[in-house]
Scaffold this motif. Structure first.
Motif, mmCIF file in Angstrom:
data_model
loop_
_atom_site.group_PDB
_atom_site.id
_atom_site.type_symbol
_atom_site.label_atom_id
_atom_site.label_comp_id
_atom_site.label_asym_id
_atom_site.label_seq_id
_atom_site.Cartn_x
_atom_site.Cartn_y
_atom_site.Cartn_z
ATOM 1 N N GLY A 1 14.520 3.963 -1.512
ATOM 2 C CA GLY A 1 14.222 2.655 -0.937
ATOM 3 C C GLY A 1 13.145 1.898 -1.691
ATOM 4 O O GLY A 1 12.256 2.496 -2.306
ATOM 5 N N LEU A 2 13.245 0.588 -1.663
ATOM 6 C CA LEU A 2 12.204 -0.272 -2.207
ATOM 7 C C LEU A 2 12.261 -1.612 -1.487
ATOM 8 O O LEU A 2 13.268 -1.956 -0.867
ATOM 9 N N ALA A 3 11.167 -2.356 -1.547
ATOM 10 C CA ALA A 3 11.130 -3.655 -0.879
ATOM 11 C C ALA A 3 12.116 -4.609 -1.554
ATOM 12 O O ALA A 3 12.397 -4.448 -2.747
ATOM 13 N N PRO A 4 12.665 -5.633 -0.817
ATOM 14 C CA PRO A 4 12.394 -5.878 0.607
ATOM 15 C C PRO A 4 13.110 -4.880 1.511
ATOM 16 O O PRO A 4 14.226 -4.457 1.212
ATOM 17 N N LEU A 5 12.440 -4.523 2.615
ATOM 18 C CA LEU A 5 13.059 -3.618 3.601
ATOM 19 C C LEU A 5 12.529 -3.915 4.996
ATOM 20 O O LEU A 5 11.489 -4.555 5.160
ATOM 21 N N THR A 6 13.273 -3.424 5.982
ATOM 22 C CA THR A 6 12.906 -3.653 7.385
ATOM 23 C C THR A 6 11.721 -2.757 7.735
ATOM 24 O O THR A 6 11.773 -1.539 7.530
ATOM 25 N N ILE A 7 10.672 -3.370 8.242
ATOM 26 C CA ILE A 7 9.453 -2.632 8.565
ATOM 27 C C ILE A 7 9.581 -2.001 9.963
ATOM 28 O O ILE A 7 10.535 -2.295 10.686
ATOM 29 N N GLY B 1 0.855 -1.186 0.000
ATOM 30 C CA GLY B 1 0.000 0.000 0.000
ATOM 31 C C GLY B 1 0.886 1.230 0.000
ATOM 32 O O GLY B 1 1.069 1.887 -1.010
ATOM 33 N N VAL B 2 1.486 1.498 1.149
ATOM 34 C CA VAL B 2 2.403 2.631 1.269
ATOM 35 C C VAL B 2 3.804 2.218 0.793
ATOM 36 O O VAL B 2 4.497 2.980 0.121
ATOM 37 N N ILE B 3 4.189 0.989 1.158
ATOM 38 C CA ILE B 3 5.491 0.472 0.711
ATOM 39 C C ILE B 3 5.508 0.433 -0.813
ATOM 40 O O ILE B 3 4.516 0.074 -1.436
ATOM 41 N N THR B 4 6.637 0.838 -1.393
ATOM 42 C CA THR B 4 6.717 0.808 -2.853
ATOM 43 C C THR B 4 7.646 -0.317 -3.304
ATOM 44 O O THR B 4 8.608 -0.658 -2.624
ATOM 45 N N THR B 5 7.326 -0.864 -4.419
ATOM 46 C CA THR B 5 8.205 -1.875 -5.003
ATOM 47 C C THR B 5 9.063 -1.233 -6.100
ATOM 48 O O THR B 5 9.851 -1.908 -6.748
ATOM 49 N N ASP B 6 8.880 0.093 -6.279
ATOM 50 C CA ASP B 6 9.819 0.892 -7.087
ATOM 51 C C ASP B 6 10.612 1.769 -6.121
ATOM 52 O O ASP B 6 10.141 2.047 -5.023
ATOM 53 N N PRO B 7 11.796 2.227 -6.515
ATOM 54 C CA PRO B 7 12.561 3.086 -5.604
ATOM 55 C C PRO B 7 11.769 4.355 -5.262
ATOM 56 O O PRO B 7 11.218 4.996 -6.160
ATOM 57 N N HIS B 8 11.668 4.695 -3.972
ATOM 58 C CA HIS B 8 10.964 5.917 -3.586
ATOM 59 C C HIS B 8 11.802 7.129 -4.004
ATOM 60 O O HIS B 8 13.017 7.137 -3.794
ATOM 61 N N PRO B 9 11.156 8.173 -4.574
ATOM 62 C CA PRO B 9 11.937 9.324 -5.055
ATOM 63 C C PRO B 9 12.760 10.010 -3.965
ATOM 64 O O PRO B 9 13.835 10.542 -4.240
ATOM 65 N N ALA B 10 12.290 9.976 -2.724
ATOM 66 C CA ALA B 10 13.015 10.690 -1.666
ATOM 67 C C ALA B 10 14.136 9.851 -1.061
ATOM 68 O O ALA B 10 15.200 10.377 -0.739
ATOM 69 N N THR B 11 13.915 8.549 -0.890
ATOM 70 C CA THR B 11 14.897 7.724 -0.174
ATOM 71 C C THR B 11 15.595 6.719 -1.078
ATOM 72 O O THR B 11 16.610 6.137 -0.675
#
Lengths: 356, 356
Positions: B61-67, B49-59
């Motif tokens: 970051g993309l999954a998999p990642l520590t929740i 939902g909020v987690i993105t599977t594309d790289p987030h423009p600000a960070t």
């Protein structure tokens, strides 16, 4: 005298009734002009809505009664105990009558009175040559405002109320969805309140043209473009207006109003909805938008509206598209508005003998 | 080190990953406790939902990642150029990262940043022994607040934001619809802000009991009474509360929240809606109600929340119903919340080696 009286749905009649005499605390006004409001039209087409067929608790009024609550005229008779009005004073009438006893009245919020009544809905109104009204409902007119323009003061107070409810600040950008009389009056009022740019959304080309003539920065046809995207493009950085006004009372219009505003923007709801609206509330929650209801007008707004018309900051004259006699009110007023609504904006009725 | 990482819907795994090193401007925090938020659960059950599977423009970051974004701990390493934090400082972390460039960031409204990212959603979060975070995200903790209670500071800032958005004034009456963690925290916060009486609407008897223990003036079961009528009866004169908080994200809850408020009342929407809501907007327009979205928390609210916990005005400890190890996080945390949600309120995970 003749009076245009509401008897039921699709049943407005010119009746012969007695001229009213003012009761203590009342004055009798000779009506110059009385406007046809969207809510009057609603009572005609699908009523009874606001009009009650039981006696109203505040006024005791019930149908049949003389319709009309947007009117101005001249005082011709003073009731017992009236000291703050004089014969021949030219006045506009605040049609709202509150109970004075409930929590809201006791706390200065009479517009939220749970028994709020309206002249022209819950007792006889302005579609007759004479009407008796409480002296406390009067607002004096200066000489440079005619009775025709003065008949638009009441709906203009509704627009001013909406602008206040939205917290419009000088420099704000604004979208208005629906350019009927209230939408166009909100356009005038938003500009008078310092809005930097006002975008209007309206399917009727006639009304879009009027909106542009009245100063809209853009007038969009929702049938032929993605309005929210156009408005977002026209507000770079913010990607949306600070404030929107829903003046159509339609679910699709509300969705457009919401999506035309920026994050943290406000949407003022003035339209009367005939059906439930299906909304994605996450658009409200995640973008921290505000949906703000606005209803009626406060007594305190009549004098400021009159002031702004008198000094030229508000000019509602272009909104008056037709002036008719009482005899023509149903055919050329109500029926004309019902069948070809976008050809007319504000239709005024002259219930007396003066020239039209 | 071990980390609880989101790989996809229903796919949270304990992975072995490298301990993070702080980049310039960052610090590494040893996490004391990290809470499971409703939005974490949402990512587990129906994400992404909020987690993105594309790289987030600000960070990036993309999954998999520590929740995990509700956490507190102790600084164990300072990155280059960090001067306003010290080793061993105990801190809570504001998980929101804004772009700093958009209209909203430039105008001090970073919570409305169009590229807002969250630690634990768009880069590694608190469900691991160590996490590196920007030094600008830290808020220092006093000694009398433990890491467990400190892990509730972030959701408490969400409740404080909602109370601010609603303009809650001392003496106001309040209804809260939905008594999950955010609803109960809003109850605590409303009382700390001076609410005269807070009524809670919640189907779960366990949560209604907690609400009463936390000071609710009434706790109503919507399945067994006409809640709006009960609340109207409990607020004579006004016939409704001044303010309502929708904390369930359900159309029926929103309708209850609206009808529980008085004329001119406000309804703050905090819940995340899974479906569109069908609303009668005339209830908003004619009663001049306000629907106000509230989302996330402002950085400026962390210190006031910490202050109010430290001096005893806020006590979120009763909301912590379970403390578990990282190894138990999926089974006794996420799955427990998903299957028997009303038995648990706030579940905390201890990702390191400390005692639970």
């Amino acid at each position: 005298m003749k009076a245009l009286r509401w008897h039921g749905r699709e049943d407005l009649r010119i009746d012969e009734i007695h001229e009213p005499a003012p009761r203590p605390g009342e004055v009798t006004v000779e009506v110059g002009f009385c406007g046809i409001c969207g809510s009057d039209l609603n009572e005609f087409l699908v009523g009874p809505g606001v009009i009650t067929t039981d006696p109203h608790p505040a006024t005791g009024g019930l149908a049949p009664l003389t319709i009309g609550h947007e009117f101005a005229g001249r005082i011709v008779e003073l009731g017992e105990g009236v000291s703050d009005a004089a014969l021949d004073d030219r006045v506009v009438v605040n049609p709202s009558i509150s109970c004075g006893r409930c929590f809201y009245c006791r706390n200065g919020q009479y517009i939220r009175c749970s028994e709020l009544a309206s002249i022209g809905m819950h007792c006889d109104g302005g579609m007759a040559r004479y009407v008796s009204v409480p002296a406390s409902s009067l607002h004096r007119l200066p000489d440079n405002i005619g009775d025709d323009v003065a008949a638009t003061v009441e709906p203009l107070t509704v627009a001013m109320r909406a602008v206040q409810r939205g917290g419009l600040k000088s420099g704000d950008t604004v979208s208005i969805v629906g350019a009927g009389p209230i939408g166009l009056m909100t356009l005038l009022m938003a500009r008078a309140a310092g809005a930097a740019a006002v975008f209007v959304v309206e399917p009727s080309p006639v009304r879009r043209k009027v909106a542009s003539e009245l100063g809209a920065a853009g007038a969009f046809d929702p049938a032929h473009c993605d309005v929210a995207r156009e408005i977002q493009r026209s507000t770079p950085g913010k990607a949306g207006t600070d404030l929107a006004f829903e003046c159509a009372g339609a679910p699709a219009a509300l969705k457009t109003a919401i999506s035309s505003t920026r994050r943290g923007g406000s949407i003022v709801i003035l339209g009367v909805f005939k059906e439930a609206a299906e909304l994605d509330l996450n658009e409200v929650m995640q973008c921290e938008r505000n949906l703000l209801g606005s209803h009626g007008a406060s007594d305190s707004l009549f004098d400021p509206v009159i002031q702004m018309i008198a000094d030229g900051r508000l000019d509602p004259a272009p909104l008056i598209t037709r002036r008719i006699s009482l005899d023509d009110a149903v055919e050329h007023g109500f029926r004309a508005l019902a069948t070809s609504r976008d050809e007319q904006i504000k239709v005024l009725v002259r219930p007396g003998n003066g020239s039209i």
